[in-house]
Design an enzyme around this catalytic site. Sequence first.
Site, PDB file in Angstrom:
ATOM      1  CG  ASP A  24     -15.127  41.228 -43.169  1.00  0.00           C
ATOM      2  OD1 ASP A  24     -15.106  40.211 -43.917  1.00  0.00           O
ATOM      3  OD2 ASP A  24     -14.663  42.085 -43.275  1.00  0.00           O
ATOM      4  CD  GLU A  72     -10.881  43.792 -40.818  1.00  0.00           C
ATOM      5  OE1 GLU A  72     -12.072  44.030 -41.055  1.00  0.00           O
ATOM      6  OE2 GLU A  72      -9.955  44.444 -40.427  1.00  0.00           O
ATOM      7  CE  LYS A 129     -12.985  41.432 -45.938  1.00  0.00           C
ATOM      8  NZ  LYS A 129     -12.685  42.396 -44.796  1.00  0.00           N
ATOM      9  CB  CYS A 162     -15.356  45.464 -44.740  1.00  0.00           C
ATOM     10  SG  CYS A 162     -13.705  45.494 -43.612  1.00  0.00           S
ATOM     11  CD  GLN A 202     -19.811  61.451 -58.821  1.00  0.00           C
ATOM     12  OE1 GLN A 202     -19.182  61.792 -59.799  1.00  0.00           O
ATOM     13  NE2 GLN A 202     -19.327  61.072 -57.574  1.00  0.00           N
TER      14      GLN A 202
HETATM   15  N1  TIU Z   1     -15.365  44.374 -41.624  1.00  0.00           N
HETATM   16  C1  TIU Z   1     -15.201  45.729 -41.344  1.00  0.00           C
HETATM   17  O1  TIU Z   1     -15.970  46.486 -41.763  1.00  0.00           O
HETATM   18  N2  TIU Z   1     -14.094  46.102 -40.723  1.00  0.00           N
HETATM   19  C2  TIU Z   1     -13.955  46.953 -39.824  1.00  0.00           C
HETATM   20  O2  TIU Z   1     -13.282  47.383 -38.966  1.00  0.00           O
HETATM   21  N3  TIU Z   1     -15.298  47.885 -39.785  1.00  0.00           N
HETATM   22  C3  TIU Z   1     -15.466  49.007 -39.017  1.00  0.00           C
HETATM   23  O3  TIU Z   1     -16.325  49.605 -39.094  1.00  0.00           O
HETATM   24  N4  TIU Z   1     -14.808  49.052 -37.866  1.00  0.00           N
END
Ligand code: TIU
Length: 228
Positions: A24, A72, A129, A162, A202
């Site tokens: 993204d 996204e 996505k 994400c 872990q």
């Molecule tokens: N790509 C992704 O991380 N989408 C988000 O909405 N991230 C935020 O930190 N908002």
Amino acid sequence: MVLIAAEPGDLEIDLGKTAVVLIDMQRDFLELGGFGAALGNDVSQLAACVEPCQRLLAAARKAGLLIVHTREGHLPDLSDAPPSKVERGAPSLRIGDPGPMGRILIRGEAGHDIIPDLYPAADEIVIDKPGKGAFYNTPLGELLKDKGIANLLVGGVTTEVCVNTTIREANDRGYRCIAVSDCCGSYFPDFHDMGLAMIKAQGGIFGWVANSGDVIAAIQNTTNGSTS
Ligand code: TIU
């Protein structure tokens, strides 16, 4: 096989079964006027991970690794956007609203595109996505299976959202995931640190964490990789 200096322990992987996945790196998250800014975030926090991603991408291209970019976003009619996501919180602009880079988080709009510095090459895979994870409602799983991929080198934004969701999805599907620490970015430095800490805790509950210097050195199959 190459050895990558990583935490919680060094990891030996077959580069022929390894893909780089950049999550993204879109204008909607990194630039003013997009989704990230509409949520109230300081988008300048994400700038630091761009240059390391460029270096990782250049090394991966040279070595002929499979490269996957994700974005996204949602269909223009919002049919793949759950109302619970669209209605969430009190952003200045909601998903689908018109903004300075087109409709917020909508496929095909300027803001949805990947930033010019990391623009995919014509032969690279771009996965659209609808969710935070790159496997949910996408062809990514089938694609990686077809290509015989077992290991993922993951960068992108945001570390705790994400990137983490995708690594958790991938880990459950049997992939060895290496989060490339400086190739990941968050609007919240603490969340970035904890997002990486949770992956490698872990004994590596979700995967490994390595810096781009060590990953690139391994890709180039050199031994002088411990830069930072
Ligand atoms: N790509 C992704 O991380 N989408 C988000 O909405 N991230 C935020 O930190 N908002």
